[in-house]
Design an enzyme around this catalytic site. Sequence first.
Site, PDB file in Angstrom:
ATOM      1  N   ASN A   8       0.859  -1.186   0.000  1.00  0.00           N
ATOM      2  CA  ASN A   8       0.000   0.000   0.000  1.00  0.00           C
ATOM      3  C   ASN A   8       0.898   1.239   0.000  1.00  0.00           C
ATOM      4  O   ASN A   8       1.491   1.578   1.016  1.00  0.00           O
ATOM      5  CB  ASN A   8      -0.881  -0.027   1.268  1.00  0.00           C
ATOM      6  CG  ASN A   8      -1.686   1.236   1.450  1.00  0.00           C
ATOM      7  OD1 ASN A   8      -1.818   2.039   0.528  1.00  0.00           O
ATOM      8  ND2 ASN A   8      -2.227   1.425   2.648  1.00  0.00           N
ATOM      9  N   LYS A  10       0.069   4.260  -0.242  1.00  0.00           N
ATOM     10  CA  LYS A  10      -0.616   5.434   0.323  1.00  0.00           C
ATOM     11  C   LYS A  10      -0.432   6.622  -0.634  1.00  0.00           C
ATOM     12  O   LYS A  10      -0.351   6.411  -1.847  1.00  0.00           O
ATOM     13  CB  LYS A  10      -0.114   5.736   1.731  1.00  0.00           C
ATOM     14  CG  LYS A  10      -0.065   4.482   2.600  1.00  0.00           C
ATOM     15  CD  LYS A  10       0.152   4.757   4.039  1.00  0.00           C
ATOM     16  CE  LYS A  10       0.270   3.425   4.769  1.00  0.00           C
ATOM     17  NZ  LYS A  10       0.208   3.549   6.209  1.00  0.00           N
ATOM     18  N   HIS A  87      -9.403   0.837   4.975  1.00  0.00           N
ATOM     19  CA  HIS A  87      -8.120   1.062   5.649  1.00  0.00           C
ATOM     20  C   HIS A  87      -8.330   2.009   6.835  1.00  0.00           C
ATOM     21  O   HIS A  87      -9.143   2.931   6.760  1.00  0.00           O
ATOM     22  CB  HIS A  87      -7.101   1.661   4.664  1.00  0.00           C
ATOM     23  CG  HIS A  87      -5.709   1.661   5.217  1.00  0.00           C
ATOM     24  ND1 HIS A  87      -5.274   2.646   6.084  1.00  0.00           N
ATOM     25  CD2 HIS A  87      -4.689   0.795   5.081  1.00  0.00           C
ATOM     26  CE1 HIS A  87      -4.025   2.376   6.436  1.00  0.00           C
ATOM     27  NE2 HIS A  87      -3.645   1.257   5.845  1.00  0.00           N
ATOM     28  N   GLU A  89      -6.749   4.440   7.929  1.00  0.00           N
ATOM     29  CA  GLU A  89      -6.579   5.872   7.650  1.00  0.00           C
ATOM     30  C   GLU A  89      -7.838   6.450   7.021  1.00  0.00           C
ATOM     31  O   GLU A  89      -8.168   7.612   7.237  1.00  0.00           O
ATOM     32  CB  GLU A  89      -5.347   6.089   6.755  1.00  0.00           C
ATOM     33  CG  GLU A  89      -4.070   5.893   7.553  1.00  0.00           C
ATOM     34  CD  GLU A  89      -2.870   5.446   6.731  1.00  0.00           C
ATOM     35  OE1 GLU A  89      -2.888   5.566   5.496  1.00  0.00           O
ATOM     36  OE2 GLU A  89      -1.906   4.956   7.362  1.00  0.00           O
ATOM     37  N   GLU A 154      -5.096  -5.397  10.788  1.00  0.00           N
ATOM     38  CA  GLU A 154      -4.068  -4.398  11.042  1.00  0.00           C
ATOM     39  C   GLU A 154      -4.365  -3.681  12.349  1.00  0.00           C
ATOM     40  O   GLU A 154      -5.180  -2.743  12.364  1.00  0.00           O
ATOM     41  CB  GLU A 154      -4.046  -3.364   9.919  1.00  0.00           C
ATOM     42  CG  GLU A 154      -3.822  -3.945   8.547  1.00  0.00           C
ATOM     43  CD  GLU A 154      -3.307  -2.892   7.585  1.00  0.00           C
ATOM     44  OE1 GLU A 154      -2.156  -3.027   7.174  1.00  0.00           O
ATOM     45  OE2 GLU A 154      -4.031  -1.937   7.280  1.00  0.00           O
ATOM     46  N   GLY A 160       2.615   1.831  10.894  1.00  0.00           N
ATOM     47  CA  GLY A 160       3.583   2.926  10.751  1.00  0.00           C
ATOM     48  C   GLY A 160       4.267   3.332  12.042  1.00  0.00           C
ATOM     49  O   GLY A 160       4.842   4.413  12.123  1.00  0.00           O
ATOM     50  N   SER A 191       3.707  -2.422  10.463  1.00  0.00           N
ATOM     51  CA  SER A 191       5.156  -2.342  10.642  1.00  0.00           C
ATOM     52  C   SER A 191       5.929  -3.593  10.204  1.00  0.00           C
ATOM     53  O   SER A 191       6.942  -3.950  10.799  1.00  0.00           O
ATOM     54  CB  SER A 191       5.489  -1.986  12.095  1.00  0.00           C
ATOM     55  OG  SER A 191       4.987  -0.700  12.405  1.00  0.00           O
TER      56      SER A 191
HETATM   57  C1  PEP Z   1      -0.735  -0.028   6.236  1.00  0.00           C
HETATM   58  O1  PEP Z   1      -0.862   1.177   6.101  1.00  0.00           O
HETATM   59  O2  PEP Z   1      -1.614  -0.791   5.803  1.00  0.00           O
HETATM   60  C2  PEP Z   1       0.442  -0.540   6.933  1.00  0.00           C
HETATM   61  C3  PEP Z   1       0.468  -1.783   7.307  1.00  0.00           C
HETATM   62  O3  PEP Z   1       1.454   0.362   7.118  1.00  0.00           O
HETATM   63  P1  PEP Z   1       2.919   0.052   7.708  1.00  0.00           P
HETATM   64  O4  PEP Z   1       3.412  -1.197   7.020  1.00  0.00           O
HETATM   65  O5  PEP Z   1       3.719   1.243   7.358  1.00  0.00           O
HETATM   66  O6  PEP Z   1       2.758  -0.164   9.171  1.00  0.00           O
END
Ligand code: PEP
Length: 231
Positions: A8, A10, A87, A89, A154, A160, A191
């Site tokens: 992803n 973003k 997601h 966000e 997640e 992040g 992460s």
């Molecule tokens: C995400 O935004 O779906 C995600 C898992 O981000 P990160 O890998 O940066 O934690």
Amino acid sequence: MEKIIVGNFKMNLEKEEISNYIKQIQKNRYYKKAVYCPSFLYIPYFSEKDIPVGAQTISSYNEGAHTGEISAKQIKSVGASHVIIGHSERRNYGKETNEEIYLKIKEALKENLKVILCIGEKEEEIEKRKEVIKVQIEESLKDLPKENIIIAYEPIWAIGTGKVMNQEEIKKVSLTIKNIVKESKVLYGGSVNEKNIKSLAKIEEIDGFLIGGASINPEVFLKIIEVAVTM
Ligand code: PEP
């Protein structure tokens, strides 16, 4: 079993960077083993080279007077095979609700897109995680057919932040999800990087990974893909 890997991007990378990214990944034999989710603009850059590609969201509407929105039909028409929906966000900044997520999934399924439904608890919800994810799943999927649904678990506090969830917990949550949606594929996200992928990829209860930050650098992402698909 080979893991499913989804990147992803973003709201990162501009035109030149995307072209360079594609040139870089094409040097590696495993580059087609992942699904890349860039901004809408760049979906054709991937699909025209026959690289698996998805969108980061879609509209909950089919077509018409929805300025600035992009539909399931439209992403399908430029070669997307997958779409990330719900997601954290988007739930957070876009105030997306489970009801809206349900409508988006319905649109995606009409177009035969594979849906990556994101769920996960906030830090203050850890104690009631099971309940939180159950409600997210049930309200987002209702009676929709489940074959084209992949669930990305997640934990929001792990996205992040560099904090990865404990592996025993990951196993437990994955089994809980598979219990709610029988036979569903479950990805872990939060992460994941080139250092922790070796141990995470050993978790049999997890079918793959959704990767944010570490997918933006092609070299780093390829290292992750290689480990995940060759273990
Ligand atoms: C995400 O935004 O779906 C995600 C898992 O981000 P990160 O890998 O940066 O934690």
